[in-house]
Design an enzyme around this catalytic site. Sequence first.
Site, PDB file in Angstrom:
ATOM      1  N   CYS A   1      -2.724  -7.095  -2.449  1.00  0.00           N
ATOM      2  CA  CYS A   1      -4.074  -7.545  -2.107  1.00  0.00           C
ATOM      3  C   CYS A   1      -5.065  -7.297  -3.239  1.00  0.00           C
ATOM      4  CB  CYS A   1      -4.512  -6.850  -0.832  1.00  0.00           C
ATOM      5  SG  CYS A   1      -3.444  -7.300   0.530  1.00  0.00           S
TER       6      CYS A   1
ATOM      7  N   ASP B   1       0.772  -1.243   0.000  1.00  0.00           N
ATOM      8  CA  ASP B   1       0.000   0.000   0.000  1.00  0.00           C
ATOM      9  C   ASP B   1       0.802   1.291   0.000  1.00  0.00           C
ATOM     10  OD1 ASP B   1      -2.649  -1.195   2.221  1.00  0.00           O
ATOM     11  OD2 ASP B   1      -1.975  -1.838   0.256  1.00  0.00           O
ATOM     12  N   LYS B   2       1.760   1.420   0.941  1.00  0.00           N
ATOM     13  CA  LYS B   2       2.415   2.728   1.102  1.00  0.00           C
ATOM     14  C   LYS B   2       3.524   2.970   0.094  1.00  0.00           C
ATOM     15  CE  LYS B   2      -0.302   3.230   4.461  1.00  0.00           C
ATOM     16  NZ  LYS B   2      -0.849   1.879   4.233  1.00  0.00           N
TER      17      LYS B   2
ATOM     18  N   GLU C   1      -4.584   1.318  10.506  1.00  0.00           N
ATOM     19  CA  GLU C   1      -5.772   0.876   9.780  1.00  0.00           C
ATOM     20  C   GLU C   1      -6.538  -0.094  10.676  1.00  0.00           C
ATOM     21  OE1 GLU C   1      -4.524  -0.853   6.098  1.00  0.00           O
ATOM     22  OE2 GLU C   1      -4.065   1.077   5.209  1.00  0.00           O
TER      23      GLU C   1
ATOM     24  N   SER D   1      -8.282   0.151   6.343  1.00  0.00           N
ATOM     25  CA  SER D   1      -7.714  -0.548   5.207  1.00  0.00           C
ATOM     26  C   SER D   1      -8.670  -0.402   4.029  1.00  0.00           C
ATOM     27  CB  SER D   1      -7.582  -2.018   5.606  1.00  0.00           C
ATOM     28  OG  SER D   1      -7.917  -2.849   4.559  1.00  0.00           O
TER      29      SER D   1
HETATM   30  C1  LIG Z   1      -6.873  -6.137   2.672  1.00  0.00           C
HETATM   31  C2  LIG Z   1      -6.453  -4.747   2.751  1.00  0.00           C
HETATM   32  C3  LIG Z   1      -5.033  -4.508   2.735  1.00  0.00           C
HETATM   33  C4  LIG Z   1      -4.340  -5.443   3.671  1.00  0.00           C
HETATM   34  C5  LIG Z   1      -4.809  -3.085   3.136  1.00  0.00           C
HETATM   35  O1  LIG Z   1      -4.144  -2.808   4.085  1.00  0.00           O
HETATM   36  C6  LIG Z   1      -5.444  -1.997   2.409  1.00  0.00           C
HETATM   37  O2  LIG Z   1      -6.054  -2.219   1.370  1.00  0.00           O
HETATM   38  O3  LIG Z   1      -5.310  -0.834   2.884  1.00  0.00           O
HETATM   39 MG   LIG Z   2      -3.502  -0.761   3.973  1.00  0.00          MG
END
Ligand SMILES: CC[C@H](C)C(=O)C(=O)O
Ligand SMILES: [Mg+2]
Length: 562
Positions: A195, A124-125, A447, A473
């Site tokens: 994800c 994500d980051k 989150e 999240s």
């Molecule tokens: C399942 C979600 C993932 C782990 C996450 O942190 C986001 O999408 O922000």
């Molecule tokens: Mg996340």
Amino acid sequence: MAENRRSQIITQGVQRSPNRAMLRAVGFTDADFNKPIVGVSSAHSTITPCNMGIAPLAEEAQNGIRAAGGMPQMFGTITVSDGISMGTEGMKYSLVSRDVIADSIETACNAQSMDGVLAIGGCDKNMPGAMIAMARMNIPAVFVYGGTIKPGHLDGTDLTIVSSFEAVGQHSAGRIDESMLYAIERNACPGAGSCGGMFTANTMSSAFEAMGMSLMYSSTMSAEDDEKAENTQLAGKALVEAIRADRRPRDIITRKSIENAISVIMAVGGSTNAVLHFLAIAHSAGVPLTIDDFETIRARVPVICDLKPSGRFVATNLHESGGIPQVMKMLLAHDLLHDDCITVTGQTIGELLKDIPSEPRADQEVIRPWDNPMYAEGHLGILKGNLATEGAVAKLTGIKQRKITGPARVFESEEECLNAILDGQIIAGNVIVIRYEGPKGGPGMREMLAPTSAIIGAGLGDSVGLITDGRFSGGTYGMVVGHVAPEAYVGGTIALVQEGDTITIDADNRQLHLHVSDEELAQRRVQWKPPAPRYTSGVLAKYASLVSSSSLGAVTDRNLHL
Ligand SMILES: CC[C@H](C)C(=O)C(=O)O
Ligand SMILES: [Mg+2]
């Protein structure tokens, strides 16, 4: 090649003989000193499936850069895993890592006077961290997404990591047994990639494609497919051409292109984190953007994609159905996209979309026909009220009940709240308050996927509200409101809520209201004392001292000189 390359400061002239001596040791030949030096920022890591496929992509990027006449230099940056740290103290480092990644890419590129940078990210980051660095430095740049994970499968059902988070709530409510819980755990994540729903990683990759900083179709390719490697090589070539043309990020990251990105985020039903990250990216690019701009765009853009967490499909299905370019063309056809924005290849959005149909294919269900959207308006609501005078962010999808008024159930940490949910202490009609989880108070603005998934798993998604100065999240949905600002740690009204107070979350009117008189709140405020900081040394302490309000993007380089 432009003779005013900044890398000449370390490659040209007698004085730079020692610099060249060291560059020769890493493979430079005489001819290479006349080429642009192009950084390849690799977030390869085996600590999370999101990033474990990046190393070969970094090689492909270097191949593309060399083939186009550039001289690549690869360096590493970090990642943390949101999914693996979720629900633990470690999640406090997640948002912090966004700025560590940005600082590290800026540091490496500027320290060695690179002429351009290709950044590859997965979790994500990584995405906003790389884009913040690109916007700050304003050297020619392109972002390459490591790729989405493919769905897991169990008994004919597609699984994502959120399936596993929700299974915890289902199990605690007695809706599934332990063997099913472990079957979901074993099948949810089949391989490399970020994800797989329209969670934060796929949201940000899609937004960067829409903004013109990644190649078309790249954001929904899966990490393990050959096209991802081929596309990465093309990105390397495109970057060298951008260097030749002196095409820089601030030519591409503009008010209009950010509006395009936000419109796509609304159209795909993307993560609430996109609000935080685009406020930060705009800040780094010097583009005026406020949290209220998201509301303006939300009101005019429908959700036209049926994507998890609240929908049926995942990013690989979106890719097969036409991907982000198809979503963009539909927005363009309804005057909801600026077509004159330039992209990293030098082509405009309009040029790139010209051969794409204005309606989605009839043989797929991921992208809905324009006249039959999932939701007639966007899903990322900006709520205000006496509980959130600077704003708060709600994801308004997957919920039947759009307003809830109920007694506050107050928790001073995520862990306290999760235990109460799993112990059956939360009942329909409650409004959960999780506070002291903000950017400064957490610190790190965790989150809250564990509690929100437990609420869904327990079947309370339509009857329990949750507000927090933390965040969510991309896998979260329900009657949930995050980014409540001002946060509790700085004395925001959320700090003054008492157990049993009545709170209203009103999605349609975008209101977040605490039913306590101003006089009573004034008295409570007199009694309130800021808590001792949870960290007094190390990266979390540094972050807490620098970070801004979430309503400004939780940035760490705002007004430092004041
Ligand atoms: C399942 C979600 C993932 C782990 C996450 O942190 C986001 O999408 O922000
Ligand atoms: Mg996340």
